[in-house]
Design a protein around this motif. Structure first.
Motif, PDB file in Angstrom:
ATOM      1  N   ARG A  19       0.778  -1.242   0.000  1.00  0.00           N
ATOM      2  CA  ARG A  19       0.000   0.000   0.000  1.00  0.00           C
ATOM      3  C   ARG A  19       0.810   1.292   0.000  1.00  0.00           C
ATOM      4  NH1 ARG A  19      -5.498  -1.347   3.258  1.00  0.00           N
ATOM      5  NH2 ARG A  19      -5.690  -3.467   2.520  1.00  0.00           N
ATOM      6  N   THR A  20       2.062   1.223  -0.397  1.00  0.00           N
ATOM      7  CA  THR A  20       2.824   2.447  -0.592  1.00  0.00           C
ATOM      8  C   THR A  20       2.346   3.094  -1.888  1.00  0.00           C
ATOM      9  OG1 THR A  20       4.746   1.490   0.521  1.00  0.00           O
ATOM     10  CG2 THR A  20       5.151   3.410  -0.876  1.00  0.00           C
ATOM     11  N   GLN A  21       2.179   4.389  -1.889  1.00  0.00           N
ATOM     12  CA  GLN A  21       1.741   5.107  -3.079  1.00  0.00           C
ATOM     13  C   GLN A  21       2.903   5.225  -4.071  1.00  0.00           C
ATOM     14  OE1 GLN A  21      -1.530   6.196  -3.558  1.00  0.00           O
ATOM     15  NE2 GLN A  21      -1.764   4.888  -1.769  1.00  0.00           N
ATOM     16  N   GLN A  22       2.615   5.059  -5.366  1.00  0.00           N
ATOM     17  CA  GLN A  22       3.649   5.104  -6.405  1.00  0.00           C
ATOM     18  C   GLN A  22       4.494   6.371  -6.321  1.00  0.00           C
ATOM     19  OE1 GLN A  22       4.452   2.757  -9.042  1.00  0.00           O
ATOM     20  NE2 GLN A  22       6.236   4.087  -8.934  1.00  0.00           N
ATOM     21  N   GLN A  23       3.868   7.521  -6.061  1.00  0.00           N
ATOM     22  CA  GLN A  23       4.631   8.776  -6.021  1.00  0.00           C
ATOM     23  C   GLN A  23       5.609   8.826  -4.852  1.00  0.00           C
ATOM     24  OE1 GLN A  23       1.207   8.788  -5.730  1.00  0.00           O
ATOM     25  NE2 GLN A  23       0.651   9.905  -3.897  1.00  0.00           N
ATOM     26  N   ASP A  24       5.480   7.897  -3.910  1.00  0.00           N
ATOM     27  CA  ASP A  24       6.373   7.842  -2.757  1.00  0.00           C
ATOM     28  C   ASP A  24       7.467   6.780  -2.898  1.00  0.00           C
ATOM     29  OD1 ASP A  24       4.895   9.848  -1.486  1.00  0.00           O
ATOM     30  OD2 ASP A  24       3.526   8.388  -0.596  1.00  0.00           O
ATOM     31  N   VAL A  25       7.508   6.082  -4.020  1.00  0.00           N
ATOM     32  CA  VAL A  25       8.501   5.026  -4.243  1.00  0.00           C
ATOM     33  C   VAL A  25       9.639   5.587  -5.101  1.00  0.00           C
ATOM     34  CG1 VAL A  25       8.936   2.756  -5.266  1.00  0.00           C
ATOM     35  CG2 VAL A  25       6.769   3.189  -4.097  1.00  0.00           C
ATOM     36  N   TRP A  26      10.853   5.506  -4.581  1.00  0.00           N
ATOM     37  CA  TRP A  26      12.035   5.990  -5.293  1.00  0.00           C
ATOM     38  C   TRP A  26      13.121   4.930  -5.236  1.00  0.00           C
ATOM     39  CZ3 TRP A  26      11.408  10.126  -8.171  1.00  0.00           C
ATOM     40  CH2 TRP A  26      10.343  10.970  -7.871  1.00  0.00           C
ATOM     41  N   GLY A  27      13.882   4.818  -6.307  1.00  0.00           N
ATOM     42  CA  GLY A  27      14.959   3.842  -6.365  1.00  0.00           C
ATOM     43  C   GLY A  27      16.309   4.489  -6.166  1.00  0.00           C
ATOM     44  N   GLU A  36      28.242   5.626   0.082  1.00  0.00           N
ATOM     45  CA  GLU A  36      27.798   6.452  -1.048  1.00  0.00           C
ATOM     46  C   GLU A  36      26.409   6.016  -1.505  1.00  0.00           C
ATOM     47  OE1 GLU A  36      29.598   8.052  -5.289  1.00  0.00           O
ATOM     48  OE2 GLU A  36      30.572   6.384  -4.264  1.00  0.00           O
ATOM     49  N   ILE A  37      25.594   6.991  -1.890  1.00  0.00           N
ATOM     50  CA  ILE A  37      24.246   6.739  -2.394  1.00  0.00           C
ATOM     51  C   ILE A  37      24.218   7.079  -3.875  1.00  0.00           C
ATOM     52  CG2 ILE A  37      21.801   7.358  -2.224  1.00  0.00           C
ATOM     53  CD1 ILE A  37      22.427   8.242   0.691  1.00  0.00           C
ATOM     54  N   PHE A  38      23.628   6.200  -4.659  1.00  0.00           N
ATOM     55  CA  PHE A  38      23.443   6.407  -6.084  1.00  0.00           C
ATOM     56  C   PHE A  38      21.947   6.545  -6.321  1.00  0.00           C
ATOM     57  CE2 PHE A  38      27.212   3.886  -5.355  1.00  0.00           C
ATOM     58  CZ  PHE A  38      28.176   4.617  -6.019  1.00  0.00           C
ATOM     59  N   TYR A  39      21.530   7.674  -6.828  1.00  0.00           N
ATOM     60  CA  TYR A  39      20.113   8.014  -6.952  1.00  0.00           C
ATOM     61  C   TYR A  39      19.533   7.647  -8.312  1.00  0.00           C
ATOM     62  CZ  TYR A  39      21.055  10.732  -2.754  1.00  0.00           C
ATOM     63  OH  TYR A  39      21.409  11.129  -1.484  1.00  0.00           O
ATOM     64  N   GLU A  40      20.047   6.612  -8.951  1.00  0.00           N
ATOM     65  CA  GLU A  40      19.592   6.234 -10.288  1.00  0.00           C
ATOM     66  C   GLU A  40      18.886   4.891 -10.269  1.00  0.00           C
ATOM     67  OE1 GLU A  40      22.772   6.386 -13.084  1.00  0.00           O
ATOM     68  OE2 GLU A  40      23.147   8.497 -12.731  1.00  0.00           O
ATOM     69  N   SER A  41      17.729   4.852 -10.944  1.00  0.00           N
ATOM     70  CA  SER A  41      16.961   3.618 -11.064  1.00  0.00           C
ATOM     71  C   SER A  41      15.891   3.809 -12.130  1.00  0.00           C
ATOM     72  CB  SER A  41      16.298   3.270  -9.731  1.00  0.00           C
ATOM     73  OG  SER A  41      15.418   2.178  -9.894  1.00  0.00           O
ATOM     74  N   MET A  42      15.548   2.753 -12.807  1.00  0.00           N
ATOM     75  CA  MET A  42      14.463   2.812 -13.785  1.00  0.00           C
ATOM     76  C   MET A  42      13.133   3.159 -13.110  1.00  0.00           C
ATOM     77  SD  MET A  42      15.552   2.329 -16.856  1.00  0.00           S
ATOM     78  CE  MET A  42      14.109   1.855 -17.764  1.00  0.00           C
ATOM     79  N   VAL A  43      12.952   2.796 -11.846  1.00  0.00           N
ATOM     80  CA  VAL A  43      11.675   3.093 -11.173  1.00  0.00           C
ATOM     81  C   VAL A  43      11.495   4.594 -10.965  1.00  0.00           C
ATOM     82  CG1 VAL A  43      11.600   0.835 -10.037  1.00  0.00           C
ATOM     83  CG2 VAL A  43      12.489   2.787  -8.791  1.00  0.00           C
ATOM     84  N   ASN A  44      12.544   5.376 -11.140  1.00  0.00           N
ATOM     85  CA  ASN A  44      12.439   6.830 -10.977  1.00  0.00           C
ATOM     86  C   ASN A  44      11.903   7.530 -12.230  1.00  0.00           C
ATOM     87  OD1 ASN A  44      13.553   6.535  -8.425  1.00  0.00           O
ATOM     88  ND2 ASN A  44      15.630   6.863  -9.157  1.00  0.00           N
ATOM     89  N   LEU A  45      11.838   6.816 -13.335  1.00  0.00           N
ATOM     90  CA  LEU A  45      11.335   7.401 -14.584  1.00  0.00           C
ATOM     91  C   LEU A  45       9.817   7.549 -14.517  1.00  0.00           C
ATOM     92  CD1 LEU A  45      13.383   5.567 -17.335  1.00  0.00           C
ATOM     93  CD2 LEU A  45      13.266   8.025 -16.966  1.00  0.00           C
ATOM     94  N   GLN A  49       6.345  13.204 -13.035  1.00  0.00           N
ATOM     95  CA  GLN A  49       6.953  13.520 -11.745  1.00  0.00           C
ATOM     96  C   GLN A  49       8.477  13.632 -11.806  1.00  0.00           C
ATOM     97  OE1 GLN A  49       6.080  10.606  -8.737  1.00  0.00           O
ATOM     98  NE2 GLN A  49       6.513  11.999  -7.066  1.00  0.00           N
ATOM     99  N   ASN A  50       9.128  12.820 -12.636  1.00  0.00           N
ATOM    100  CA  ASN A  50      10.588  12.784 -12.694  1.00  0.00           C
ATOM    101  C   ASN A  50      10.986  12.268 -14.069  1.00  0.00           C
ATOM    102  OD1 ASN A  50      13.035  13.016 -10.795  1.00  0.00           O
ATOM    103  ND2 ASN A  50      13.405  11.056 -11.780  1.00  0.00           N
ATOM    104  N   ARG A  51      11.608  13.096 -14.877  1.00  0.00           N
ATOM    105  CA  ARG A  51      11.882  12.747 -16.278  1.00  0.00           C
ATOM    106  C   ARG A  51      13.274  12.162 -16.499  1.00  0.00           C
ATOM    107  NH1 ARG A  51       8.639  14.986 -20.438  1.00  0.00           N
ATOM    108  NH2 ARG A  51       6.729  15.817 -19.539  1.00  0.00           N
ATOM    109  N   ALA A  52      13.805  11.470 -15.521  1.00  0.00           N
ATOM    110  CA  ALA A  52      15.132  10.875 -15.650  1.00  0.00           C
ATOM    111  C   ALA A  52      15.230   9.655 -14.751  1.00  0.00           C
ATOM    112  CB  ALA A  52      16.205  11.897 -15.269  1.00  0.00           C
ATOM    113  N   MET A  53      16.250   8.838 -14.990  1.00  0.00           N
ATOM    114  CA  MET A  53      16.504   7.712 -14.092  1.00  0.00           C
ATOM    115  C   MET A  53      17.013   8.208 -12.744  1.00  0.00           C
ATOM    116  SD  MET A  53      18.143   4.777 -16.558  1.00  0.00           S
ATOM    117  CE  MET A  53      18.919   4.019 -15.158  1.00  0.00           C
ATOM    118  N   GLU A  54      17.652   9.349 -12.744  1.00  0.00           N
ATOM    119  CA  GLU A  54      18.185   9.933 -11.516  1.00  0.00           C
ATOM    120  C   GLU A  54      17.096  10.763 -10.831  1.00  0.00           C
ATOM    121  OE1 GLU A  54      21.868  12.794 -10.087  1.00  0.00           O
ATOM    122  OE2 GLU A  54      21.635  12.303 -12.186  1.00  0.00           O
TER     123      GLU A  54
END
Length: 75
Positions: A19-27, A36-45, A49-54
């Motif tokens: 039940r997590t809302q899609q807009q609250d899911v980030w990869g 180190e954190i890498f903010y890139e994922s296909m789920v971010n596309l 809301q977000n026009r990149a993998m990052e």
């Protein structure tokens, strides 16, 4: 937060099933050795809301960072 999936989309599915809302899911990926954190994922596309993998929004990046450091920092 979910982790351990073969791909970010596996973790996304678990979160959405719980039940997590899609807009609250980030990869993002976290390296426990370098912390180190890498903010890139296909789920971010997301065209609306977000026009990149990052993750582009600095506020969302900061939220992701805070959650990762709170739950995993120092491991």
């Amino acid at each position: 937060m979910a982790g351990g999936g073969e791909m970010h989309s596996n973790c996304e599915t678990v979160l959405l099933d719980n039940r997590t809302q899609q807009q609250d899911v980030w990869g993002a990926s976290w390296n426990p050795i370098s912390q180190e954190i890498f903010y890139e994922s296909m789920v971010n596309l997301r065209p609306r809301q977000n026009r990149a993998m990052e993750i582009l929004d600095p506020a969302i990046r900061e939220q992701v960072k805070q959650i990762i450091h709170k739950l995993l920092g120092g491991l």
